[in-house]
Write a protein that holds these residues in place. Structure first.
Motif, PDB file in Angstrom:
ATOM      1  N   ALA A  87       0.814  -1.219   0.000  1.00  0.00           N
ATOM      2  CA  ALA A  87       0.000   0.000   0.000  1.00  0.00           C
ATOM      3  C   ALA A  87       0.844   1.265   0.000  1.00  0.00           C
ATOM      4  CB  ALA A  87      -0.934  -0.017   1.215  1.00  0.00           C
ATOM      5  N   SER A 132      -1.874   6.360   8.285  1.00  0.00           N
ATOM      6  CA  SER A 132      -3.256   6.702   7.976  1.00  0.00           C
ATOM      7  C   SER A 132      -4.208   5.599   8.416  1.00  0.00           C
ATOM      8  CB  SER A 132      -3.413   6.941   6.472  1.00  0.00           C
ATOM      9  OG  SER A 132      -4.764   6.949   6.097  1.00  0.00           O
ATOM     10  N   SER A 134      -7.446   5.297   7.623  1.00  0.00           N
ATOM     11  CA  SER A 134      -8.280   4.856   6.498  1.00  0.00           C
ATOM     12  C   SER A 134      -7.514   3.922   5.561  1.00  0.00           C
ATOM     13  CB  SER A 134      -8.785   6.071   5.714  1.00  0.00           C
ATOM     14  OG  SER A 134      -9.511   6.935   6.550  1.00  0.00           O
ATOM     15  N   LYS A 135      -6.294   4.304   5.233  1.00  0.00           N
ATOM     16  CA  LYS A 135      -5.499   3.491   4.319  1.00  0.00           C
ATOM     17  C   LYS A 135      -5.121   2.159   4.971  1.00  0.00           C
ATOM     18  CE  LYS A 135      -1.698   4.110   1.022  1.00  0.00           C
ATOM     19  NZ  LYS A 135      -0.616   5.018   0.578  1.00  0.00           N
ATOM     20  N   THR A 136      -4.837   2.183   6.259  1.00  0.00           N
ATOM     21  CA  THR A 136      -4.535   0.950   6.989  1.00  0.00           C
ATOM     22  C   THR A 136      -5.740   0.021   7.010  1.00  0.00           C
ATOM     23  OG1 THR A 136      -2.919   2.084   8.377  1.00  0.00           O
ATOM     24  CG2 THR A 136      -3.792   0.010   9.197  1.00  0.00           C
ATOM     25  N   GLY A 138      -7.862  -0.242   4.756  1.00  0.00           N
ATOM     26  CA  GLY A 138      -7.897  -0.861   3.437  1.00  0.00           C
ATOM     27  C   GLY A 138      -7.044  -2.119   3.378  1.00  0.00           C
ATOM     28  N   THR A 139      -5.870  -2.089   4.025  1.00  0.00           N
ATOM     29  CA  THR A 139      -5.012  -3.282   4.039  1.00  0.00           C
ATOM     30  C   THR A 139      -5.640  -4.403   4.859  1.00  0.00           C
ATOM     31  OG1 THR A 139      -3.702  -2.627   6.004  1.00  0.00           O
ATOM     32  CG2 THR A 139      -2.971  -1.803   3.864  1.00  0.00           C
ATOM     33  N   ARG A 213      -8.386   7.178   0.492  1.00  0.00           N
ATOM     34  CA  ARG A 213      -7.223   6.511   1.107  1.00  0.00           C
ATOM     35  C   ARG A 213      -7.537   5.055   1.442  1.00  0.00           C
ATOM     36  NH1 ARG A 213      -6.594  11.644   3.314  1.00  0.00           N
ATOM     37  NH2 ARG A 213      -7.658  11.135   5.259  1.00  0.00           N
ATOM     38  N   PHE A 214      -8.769   4.807   1.906  1.00  0.00           N
ATOM     39  CA  PHE A 214      -9.177   3.424   2.191  1.00  0.00           C
ATOM     40  C   PHE A 214      -9.119   2.577   0.922  1.00  0.00           C
ATOM     41  CE2 PHE A 214     -12.735   0.409   1.847  1.00  0.00           C
ATOM     42  CZ  PHE A 214     -12.388  -0.489   2.839  1.00  0.00           C
ATOM     43  N   GLU A 216      -7.446   3.155  -1.832  1.00  0.00           N
ATOM     44  CA  GLU A 216      -6.067   3.029  -2.291  1.00  0.00           C
ATOM     45  C   GLU A 216      -5.337   1.935  -1.512  1.00  0.00           C
ATOM     46  OE1 GLU A 216      -2.080   5.844  -2.885  1.00  0.00           O
ATOM     47  OE2 GLU A 216      -3.646   6.420  -1.459  1.00  0.00           O
ATOM     48  N   GLY A 217      -5.486   1.956  -0.196  1.00  0.00           N
ATOM     49  CA  GLY A 217      -4.830   0.952   0.631  1.00  0.00           C
ATOM     50  C   GLY A 217      -5.298  -0.448   0.308  1.00  0.00           C
TER      51      GLY A 217
END
Length: 337
Positions: A87, A132, A134-136, A138-139, A213-214, A216-217
């Protein structure tokens, strides 16, 4: 991550102690214990015989069950680090820290329903490493998707090998539920990817950047897929090893494929949002599948009391032991302060 981005992220404190004493959590535990009560009374489990069986537990084999299960957490931490690198987090925390956070998230899932631990994991990483939220998340969602796909594949293959043309309705229902979950997840991912512009256009301005960001992650996480697949497969096999050693500790001769199938079925039921980590549902399923395997001649010498004993011992390792050890880590961890 720049501080301006961080200020847009959620700053809400997630308190496990407060969540634990909420009515919803207390009701979920009440539901779990009602299910266990019905299991004891409806399946005609002899409590005295169950206690006798448990007193004869082979402690070295039980220790192996503990060891195999808790060794999965470094692998989960390693897998998560790969997802974070995918990510495009340039310098995610080391595997040791990610293992600790993952362990705490499983501890949280054992205390409160609805998989709050997944949110708690991202929250702890944001607070301890400034990544982040939100991005985390996502992972984490990507990790759950990969685990679900591998789970379905394994359950399907083992069902065909172990049960062949004699697959009972219970097994078919389990496969059906898993397939529906996989299909919903796949359709959801495709819809998100295809309708990316539309989704962002209808979201409120304050949510749009968080969703971006979510997303994308999550989508970036699927790079290095073979390594992620191998780690996930190894983790599931070790879950089967945990159950196998727990059964052997009670002198129940269980073949590895049956043990893996039951462990995977239990893992599927832990996703139910009604009780913490599927408490009550998992124990009932273990007893039902063991008795079913006995009727089909796949396991010899199993009765209701022995099946319940195996369920209790396995959950001692994967649930009650997790609560005890998780409480110690939670108290002394700097990441929860």
């Amino acid at each position: 991550m720049p501080s301006t981005t961080q200020t847009n992220e959620t700053q809400d404190e997630i308190s496990l102690s407060q969540r634990f004493f909420r009515p919803r959590t207390l009701v979920s535990f009440a539901i779990a214990f009602v299910i266990l009560y019905f299991l004891l009374t409806r399946v005609e489990i002899d409590v005295a015989e169950t206690m006798k069986v448990l007193r004869g537990t082979n402690l070295p084999l039980l220790s192996l069950s503990f060891l195999v299960y808790y060794l999965t957490f470094p692998l989960r931490g390693w897998r998560w680090r790969i997802l974070l690198l995918n990510a495009q987090f340039d310098d995610p925390p080391p595997i040791r820290d990610l293992t600790e956070i993952t362990f705490l998230s499983y501890f949280a899932n054992s205390l409160v329903p609805a998989k709050l631990g997944d949110v708690y994991r991202s929250y702890l990483l944001k607070r301890s490493a400034g990544l982040s939220f939100s991005k985390t998340m996502g992972t984490v969602v990507a990790e759950r998707f990969i685990a679900l796909v591998v789970l379905f594949a394994l359950v399907g293959v083992i069902s065909l090998i172990g049960f062949g043309g004699r697959m009972p309705e219970t097994i078919l229902q389990t496969l059906g539920v898993t397939l529906i979950l996989v299909l919903v997840a796949v359709v959801g991912l495709l819809a998100m990817k295809g309708g990316r512009g539309f989704i962002q256009s209808i979201l409120p301005e304050r949510v749009r950047s968080l969703y971006a960001r979510f997303e994308e992650g999550m989508f970036l996480s699927f790079r290095r897929f073979p390594v992620l697949l191998l780690l996930t497969l190894l983790i599931w096999v070790m879950e089967g090893g945990r159950f196998l050693f727990a059964a052997l500790a009670l002198n129940l001769a269980l073949d590895p494929l049956t043990a893996l199938f039951i462990a995977l079925g239990a893992a599927l039921l832990t996703t139910l949002p009604f009780t913490p980590s599927g408490l009550g549902f998992v124990e009932s399923a273990i007893v039902a599948v063991l008795l079913l395997a006995g009727e089909l001649g796949m396991v010899s010498g199993v009765n209701a009391s022995l099946a319940f004993s195996v369920a209790l011992l396995d959950r001692l390792v994967s649930y009650w032991g997790l609560i005890l050890l998780g409480l110690v880590v939670y108290i002394f961890s700097k990441k929860t302060k």
